[in-house]
Write a protein that holds these residues in place. Structure first.
Motif, PDB file in Angstrom:
ATOM      1  N   THR A   6      43.501  47.141  48.285  1.00 10.73           N
ATOM      2  CA  THR A   6      43.509  46.741  46.881  1.00 10.73           C
ATOM      3  C   THR A   6      42.105  46.429  46.378  1.00 10.73           C
ATOM      4  OG1 THR A   6      45.724  45.843  47.205  1.00 10.73           O
ATOM      5  CG2 THR A   6      44.548  45.121  45.256  1.00 10.73           C
ATOM      6  N   GLU A   7      41.316  45.760  47.171  1.00 12.25           N
ATOM      7  CA  GLU A   7      39.966  45.384  46.733  1.00 12.25           C
ATOM      8  C   GLU A   7      39.097  46.611  46.457  1.00 12.25           C
ATOM      9  OE1 GLU A   7      38.883  42.491  45.659  1.00 12.25           O
ATOM     10  OE2 GLU A   7      40.914  41.785  46.076  1.00 12.25           O
ATOM     11  N   ARG A   8      39.366  47.703  47.122  1.00  9.48           N
ATOM     12  CA  ARG A   8      38.596  48.926  46.868  1.00  9.48           C
ATOM     13  C   ARG A   8      38.883  49.458  45.462  1.00  9.48           C
ATOM     14  NH1 ARG A   8      38.382  54.306  50.585  1.00  9.48           N
ATOM     15  NH2 ARG A   8      36.803  55.393  49.363  1.00  9.48           N
ATOM     16  N   GLN A  53      41.637  44.453  37.438  1.00  6.32           N
ATOM     17  CA  GLN A  53      42.117  43.308  38.210  1.00  6.32           C
ATOM     18  C   GLN A  53      43.578  43.434  38.618  1.00  6.32           C
ATOM     19  OE1 GLN A  53      40.004  40.931  39.397  1.00  6.32           O
ATOM     20  NE2 GLN A  53      38.603  42.452  38.543  1.00  6.32           N
ATOM     21  N   LYS A  54      44.383  44.074  37.765  1.00  3.81           N
ATOM     22  CA  LYS A  54      45.816  44.204  38.059  1.00  3.81           C
ATOM     23  C   LYS A  54      46.052  45.518  38.797  1.00  3.81           C
ATOM     24  CE  LYS A  54      46.917  42.814  33.646  1.00  3.81           C
ATOM     25  NZ  LYS A  54      47.862  42.576  32.544  1.00  3.81           N
ATOM     26  N   VAL A  55      46.176  45.387  40.114  1.00  2.00           N
ATOM     27  CA  VAL A  55      46.376  46.557  40.967  1.00  2.00           C
ATOM     28  C   VAL A  55      47.635  46.339  41.798  1.00  2.00           C
ATOM     29  CG1 VAL A  55      45.418  47.971  42.827  1.00  2.00           C
ATOM     30  CG2 VAL A  55      43.889  46.985  41.099  1.00  2.00           C
ATOM     31  N   GLU A 112      47.851  39.837  46.346  1.00  2.21           N
ATOM     32  CA  GLU A 112      47.458  38.425  46.270  1.00  2.21           C
ATOM     33  C   GLU A 112      47.093  37.979  44.862  1.00  2.21           C
ATOM     34  OE1 GLU A 112      42.861  38.725  47.670  1.00  2.21           O
ATOM     35  OE2 GLU A 112      44.391  39.159  49.169  1.00  2.21           O
ATOM     36  N   HIS A 113      46.990  38.916  43.917  1.00  6.95           N
ATOM     37  CA  HIS A 113      46.650  38.574  42.538  1.00  6.95           C
ATOM     38  C   HIS A 113      47.847  38.737  41.601  1.00  6.95           C
ATOM     39  CE1 HIS A 113      42.433  38.132  43.515  1.00  6.95           C
ATOM     40  NE2 HIS A 113      42.508  39.265  44.189  1.00  6.95           N
TER      41      HIS A 113
END
Length: 135
Positions: A73-75, A83-85, A107-108
């Motif tokens: 996700t961070e990639r 931000q919303k992935v 996690e977001h």
């Protein structure tokens, strides 16, 4: 929908005549609430380079719903500035509406509105059953 490959786009258009093919990535993404990203993981950096300026120009950034296997996700956040992935892993029976897709907002999740979650559920529900899991 949009695909850089004319051959793939033609096959999709023939198989799903109710879909409208966008002539460009800009046209496809303009005003979208959710962008579903389907590409091979080894192509994601090239896709990010093309997609980032398009999503960054949106008045309201879309949710990215990815079905890329093995891409953290961070990639996506770093590559696209979104931000919303959400990540999903549909299975083959989804091609005939009989699949099971497990997905997560990660996690977001707190960044997602109820409407964002419902849109993701709706998109994935078209493939069959969708199951949300915490990351």
């Amino acid at each position: 929908f949009y695909d850089v490959s004319c051959a793939v786009a033609k096959r999709v258009a023939e198989k799903y005549p109710s879909l409208t093919r966008a002539e460009s990535l800009d046209e496809c993404v303009d005003g979208a609430d959710v962008v579903v990203l389907c590409t091979k993981p080894q192509n994601c950096d090239a896709v990010f380079a093309d997609l980032r300026p398009v999503v960054q120009n949106q008045k309201t950034p879309p949710v990215l719903l990815s079905i890329l296997a093995g891409v953290p996700t961070e990639r996506f956040r770093a590559g696209l500035g979104l931000q919303k992935v959400a990540r999903a892993m549909p299975n083959t029976p989804g091609q005939i509406g009989c699949g099971v897709t497990v997905w997560t907002a990660g996690e977001h999740k707190e960044l997602f509105t109820d409407a964002d979650i419902e849109r993701c559920k709706g998109a994935l529900g078209a493939l069959g059953k969708e199951i949300y899991v915490e990351e």
